[in-house]
Design an enzyme around this catalytic site. Structure first.
Site, short mmCIF file in Angstrom:
data_model
loop_
_atom_site.label_atom_id
_atom_site.label_comp_id
_atom_site.label_asym_id
_atom_site.label_seq_id
_atom_site.Cartn_x
_atom_site.Cartn_y
_atom_site.Cartn_z
N HIS A 107 5.64 -3.81 4.91
CA HIS A 107 6.14 -2.69 4.11
C HIS A 107 7.66 -2.75 4.05
O HIS A 107 8.32 -2.88 5.08
CB HIS A 107 5.76 -1.35 4.75
CG HIS A 107 4.30 -1.05 4.75
ND1 HIS A 107 3.70 -0.28 3.79
CD2 HIS A 107 3.31 -1.42 5.61
CE1 HIS A 107 2.39 -0.18 4.05
NE2 HIS A 107 2.13 -0.86 5.15
N HIS A 128 0.58 -7.93 5.53
CA HIS A 128 1.58 -7.41 4.60
C HIS A 128 2.69 -6.71 5.36
O HIS A 128 2.47 -6.12 6.42
CB HIS A 128 0.95 -6.45 3.58
CG HIS A 128 0.24 -5.28 4.20
ND1 HIS A 128 -1.02 -5.38 4.75
CD2 HIS A 128 0.61 -3.99 4.36
CE1 HIS A 128 -1.39 -4.20 5.21
NE2 HIS A 128 -0.41 -3.34 4.99
P1 5GP Z 1 -1.51 -0.46 5.76
O1 5GP Z 1 -1.89 0.91 6.22
O2 5GP Z 1 -2.71 -1.38 5.74
O3 5GP Z 1 -0.33 -1.04 6.46
O4 5GP Z 1 -1.01 -0.27 4.26
C1 5GP Z 1 -1.75 -0.58 3.14
C2 5GP Z 1 -0.93 -0.16 1.94
O5 5GP Z 1 -1.55 -0.70 0.78
C3 5GP Z 1 -0.84 1.35 1.73
O6 5GP Z 1 0.53 1.74 1.73
C4 5GP Z 1 -1.50 1.58 0.38
O7 5GP Z 1 -0.85 2.56 -0.39
C5 5GP Z 1 -1.42 0.22 -0.27
N1 5GP Z 1 -2.50 -0.06 -1.20
C6 5GP Z 1 -3.82 0.14 -0.96
N2 5GP Z 1 -4.54 -0.24 -2.04
C7 5GP Z 1 -3.64 -0.69 -2.96
C8 5GP Z 1 -3.78 -1.22 -4.27
O8 5GP Z 1 -4.88 -1.37 -4.82
N3 5GP Z 1 -2.62 -1.59 -4.92
C9 5GP Z 1 -1.41 -1.46 -4.34
N4 5GP Z 1 -0.33 -1.84 -5.05
N5 5GP Z 1 -1.24 -0.96 -3.09
C10 5GP Z 1 -2.34 -0.57 -2.43
#
Ligand code: 5GP
Length: 142
Positions: free
Chosen positions: A103, A101
């Site tokens: 951001h 993903h």
């Molecule tokens: P990472 O740290 O893996 O780059 O970011 C994961 C992101 O996914 C975080 O910003 C977190 O807020 C988001 N996230 C985690 N669980 C969910 C969810 O169930 N729904 C949505 N829309 N975002 C999520």
């Protein structure tokens, strides 16, 4: 492709609610559940590739094409003046959801955030020979 379904797979499958803002055959974009700023959007591959290196180049290209399309749209939608585009690529880089993903975080001057550089202590001091080695190691692999 990992074994356990990630939260993003559940969103893609319609098993978890999300504010989906854009969808293509290979990608989906939805609002982050814990937004760092109004409009914080995640652009994900529909297939659960864990990291950028796991995605076929055409899928990575699809994801980044959507980032290119959405970043200005999201910015305008929330009245922001800039955007931080970021990938936490791997647990060592802070990745918590093991599903590719990107951001897209709208930014405004005075929002209290910093540049991506703020995630680090500062520049590392590397001798010229080490820089040459690193550059050669990269070019040898491309
Ligand atoms: P990472 O740290 O893996 O780059 O970011 C994961 C992101 O996914 C975080 O910003 C977190 O807020 C988001 N996230 C985690 N669980 C969910 C969810 O169930 N729904 C949505 N829309 N975002 C999520």
């Amino acid at each position: 492709v990992s074994d356990d379904p990630t939260v993003f797979e559940k969103i893609i499958a319609g098993e978890l609610p999300a504010r989906v803002v854009h969808e293509t055959e290979t990608t989906m974009a939805f609002l982050d559940a814990n937004p760092l700023a109004p409009g914080h959007t995640l652009v994900v591959s529909k297939e659960p590739y864990e990291r950028l290196r796991d995605a076929p180049p055409e899928i990575a290209a699809d994801v980044f094409a959507v980032v290119r399309e959405l970043a200005p749209v999201v910015e305008d939608a929330v009245g922001a003046a800039g955007t931080t585009v970021a990938v936490n690529d791997g647990a060592a880089a802070g990745q918590e959801v093991p599903h590719l993903h990107v951001h897209v975080v709208p930014r405004s001057s005075g929002d209290g955030g910093g540049p991506v550089h703020a995630a680090f202590q500062g520049p590392v001091d590397l001798p010229e020979e080490r820089l040459d080695e690193i550059a050669a190691a990269i070019t040898d692999r491309t």
